[in-house]
Design an enzyme around this catalytic site. Structure first.
Site, mmCIF file in Angstrom:
data_model
loop_
_atom_site.group_PDB
_atom_site.id
_atom_site.type_symbol
_atom_site.label_atom_id
_atom_site.label_comp_id
_atom_site.label_asym_id
_atom_site.label_seq_id
_atom_site.Cartn_x
_atom_site.Cartn_y
_atom_site.Cartn_z
ATOM 1 N N TYR A 171 -0.324 0.302 -4.547
ATOM 2 C CA TYR A 171 0.102 -0.468 -3.378
ATOM 3 C C TYR A 171 -1.163 -0.960 -2.649
ATOM 4 O O TYR A 171 -2.147 -0.205 -2.543
ATOM 5 C CB TYR A 171 0.962 0.422 -2.468
ATOM 6 C CG TYR A 171 1.154 -0.163 -1.097
ATOM 7 C CD1 TYR A 171 1.844 -1.358 -0.930
ATOM 8 C CD2 TYR A 171 0.597 0.437 0.025
ATOM 9 C CE1 TYR A 171 1.979 -1.924 0.329
ATOM 10 C CE2 TYR A 171 0.738 -0.118 1.282
ATOM 11 C CZ TYR A 171 1.431 -1.305 1.422
ATOM 12 O OH TYR A 171 1.553 -1.870 2.654
ATOM 13 N N ASP A 230 2.419 8.781 -6.178
ATOM 14 C CA ASP A 230 3.233 8.054 -5.199
ATOM 15 C C ASP A 230 4.574 7.770 -5.874
ATOM 16 O O ASP A 230 4.661 6.980 -6.818
ATOM 17 C CB ASP A 230 2.517 6.759 -4.795
ATOM 18 C CG ASP A 230 3.267 5.989 -3.710
ATOM 19 O OD1 ASP A 230 4.507 6.097 -3.654
ATOM 20 O OD2 ASP A 230 2.619 5.248 -2.939
ATOM 21 N N LYS A 257 11.069 3.048 2.535
ATOM 22 C CA LYS A 257 11.722 2.315 1.449
ATOM 23 C C LYS A 257 13.080 2.974 1.116
ATOM 24 O O LYS A 257 13.944 3.030 1.965
ATOM 25 C CB LYS A 257 10.774 2.250 0.257
ATOM 26 C CG LYS A 257 9.356 1.780 0.638
ATOM 27 C CD LYS A 257 9.370 0.366 1.167
ATOM 28 C CE LYS A 257 8.039 -0.242 1.530
ATOM 29 N NZ LYS A 257 6.980 0.554 2.066
ATOM 30 N N ARG A 310 3.618 16.882 18.035
ATOM 31 C CA ARG A 310 2.674 16.317 17.055
ATOM 32 C C ARG A 310 2.425 17.304 15.911
ATOM 33 O O ARG A 310 2.148 16.908 14.786
ATOM 34 C CB ARG A 310 1.351 15.921 17.729
ATOM 35 C CG ARG A 310 0.287 15.445 16.739
ATOM 36 C CD ARG A 310 -0.798 14.600 17.378
ATOM 37 N NE ARG A 310 -1.387 15.241 18.518
ATOM 38 C CZ ARG A 310 -2.317 16.201 18.480
ATOM 39 N NH1 ARG A 310 -2.764 16.635 17.306
ATOM 40 N NH2 ARG A 310 -2.801 16.724 19.574
HETATM 41 C C1 LIG Z 1 4.397 2.299 -3.317
HETATM 42 C C2 LIG Z 1 4.074 2.260 -1.865
HETATM 43 N N1 LIG Z 1 3.398 3.281 -1.322
HETATM 44 C C3 LIG Z 1 3.075 3.296 -0.011
HETATM 45 C C4 LIG Z 1 3.421 2.248 0.814
HETATM 46 C C5 LIG Z 1 3.046 2.296 2.278
HETATM 47 O O1 LIG Z 1 4.148 2.660 3.023
HETATM 48 P P1 LIG Z 1 4.341 2.298 4.590
HETATM 49 O O2 LIG Z 1 4.496 0.825 4.671
HETATM 50 O O3 LIG Z 1 5.531 3.081 4.975
HETATM 51 O O4 LIG Z 1 3.099 2.753 5.273
HETATM 52 C C6 LIG Z 1 4.129 1.165 0.299
HETATM 53 C C7 LIG Z 1 4.515 0.044 1.172
HETATM 54 O O5 LIG Z 1 4.983 -0.984 0.729
HETATM 55 C C8 LIG Z 1 4.462 1.169 -1.089
HETATM 56 O O6 LIG Z 1 5.131 0.148 -1.655
#
Ligand SMILES: Cc1ncc(COP(=O)(O)O)c(C=O)c1O
Length: 404
Positions: free
Chosen positions: A121, A191, A216, A68
């Protein structure tokens, strides 16, 4: 393992993105010669004797303790990401949301203020609106970079932004965010999920912390869930402590090995997706069933100039608003056969979704419309298939939409 992957990262610094994607953070396993990284499935790591255990816990001697906190396979992934984003250190998590929440909880305290810019998001947006305020952290949404300055107070601690932003591919000027944050003594967080380090390296533009949903483009095959944060070691330390020691959102070594494999082809996949997306965006523009195409590689996109400055290519994501609203969007999506209807993005397979009824359905209607998520909007994550095949699928689906 005596050397850390970060040493090995620095050993390969100066190489191009494709070389780093393949080699950074790894070399054949010293114990067996295995070229691909072994999956260190162990949850605990042995030490030689009583004193060695105490030394490892005190940090006096290096070594793994418990998966962990840190794991050899996960460390290879972290080192690769640090190299690709050109950062000092990285920490991996079980998902993008685990990475984002660890970043915010690791860097913020009660009474701090966060300013977040543009559309985020949905999961991040909800974290900003619900969990952080419950912990006494004030979160302030602003529509654009120009509106940040007026919101800065003595309590402002962090600026958070996402670019290109879902689903209208709104572009924020990353260098401007970095300079605003620096002059106010704030931490800037971007992000970078949609861009990937292949297109934009926010740390090089002055940003302090980069977060990713590795689920992604980084994984790229729709078969692994993960997240990662890259920054200077002094910022990664509290994020690691909050996210792994306290919250426990660690990446599994089984997932890490999938993400390491995904990373090896990241530059090739991203480039192929961008070329396909540009091709499709150009063909979609001017089609009589399409109201608007949202793609930062089109000169008509409001973010075109900034995108050209800060992105090597305009990305593999595009959205279109269809003439005829929701019925047209339904007919179009149900008419696709090669492109799969699913959320998520960044896979080798092209995926399409209707944000208003899926990813953004929990948003208040007014906020949703303000973010450009209309009933006729369809988002396409363009994969690496042959562009002409994708176009034929889209053209066929558009032919099934009636102009109303
Ligand atoms: C731009 C962006 N950031 C963060 C996330 C969250 O990622 P996760 O689904 O891996 O938790 C997403 C999910 O679609 C996203 O599109």
């Amino acid at each position: 393992m005596t050397d850390t992957p970060f040493d090995r990262t620095h050993a390969v610094a100066g190489y191009g993105m494709r070389t780093l994607a393949v080699h950074a953070g790894q070399r054949p396993d010293p114990a067996t010669g295995a070229v691909a990284p072994p999956i260190a499935a162990a949850s605990a790591f042995a030490y030689d004797d009583f004193d060695a255990g105490a030394r490892r816990f005190s940090g006096e001697s290096p070594g793994f303790i418990y998966s962990r906190f840190a794991n050899p396979t996960v460390q290879i992934f972290e080192a690769k990401m640090a190299a690709l984003e050109n950062g000092e250190a990285a920490v991996a998590f079980a998902s993008g949301m685990a990475a984002i929440s660890a970043t915010l909880l690791g860097l913020l305290s009660t009474d701090d203020e966060v300013i977040y810019v543009g559309t985020l998001y949905g999961g991040t947006d909800s974290l900003m609106r619900t969990l952080l305020p419950r912990l006494g952290i004030r979160t302030i949404a602003v529509p654009d970079v120009q509106s940040v300055h007026a919101q800065i107070t003595s309590k402002s601690k962090l600026i958070f932004a996402e670019t290109p932003a879902n689903p209208t591919m709104a572009i924020l000027d990353v260098a401007e965010i970095a300079s605003l944050a620096r002059s106010a003594g704030m931490i800037s967080v971007v992000d970078n999920t949609f861009s990937t380090p292949c297109l934009t390296q926010p740390l090089g533009l002055g940003i302090d912390v980069v977060v990713h949903s590795a689920t992604k483009y980084i994984g790229g095959h729709g078969d692994a869930t993960g997240g990662v944060v890259i920054a200077a070691a002094r910022l990664i330390d509290p994020i690691r402590t909050a996210g792994l020691k306290h919250i426990g959102g660690c990446l599994s070594p089984h997932e890490a090995v999938m993400l390491i494999r995904g990373l090896k082809t990241l530059p090739l996949r991203v480039s192929a997706s961008c070329e396909n997306a540009q091709y499709l965006a150009e063909r979609l523009q001017g089609h009589d069933k399409i109201e608007q195409v949202y793609y930062p590689g089109l000169p008509t996109h409001p973010g075109y100039a900034v995108a050209r400055r800060q992105m090597r290519q305009p990305g593999g994501m595009l959205s279109v608003s269809l003439v005829g609203g929701r019925p047209a969007a339904r007919a179009f999506l149900d008419g696709l056969s090669l492109i799969t209807q699913a959320v998520s993005l960044g896979d080798v397979d092209s995926l399409a979704c209707h944000p208003a009824s899926t990813t953004h359905s929990a948003m208040a209607e007014a906020v949703r419309l303000q973010s450009g998520v209309t009933e006729g909007l369809v988002r396409i994550s363009v994969g690496i298939e042959d562009a002409e095949d994708l176009w034929r699928d889209i053209e066929h689906a558009l032919a099934g939409c009636r102009n109303e």
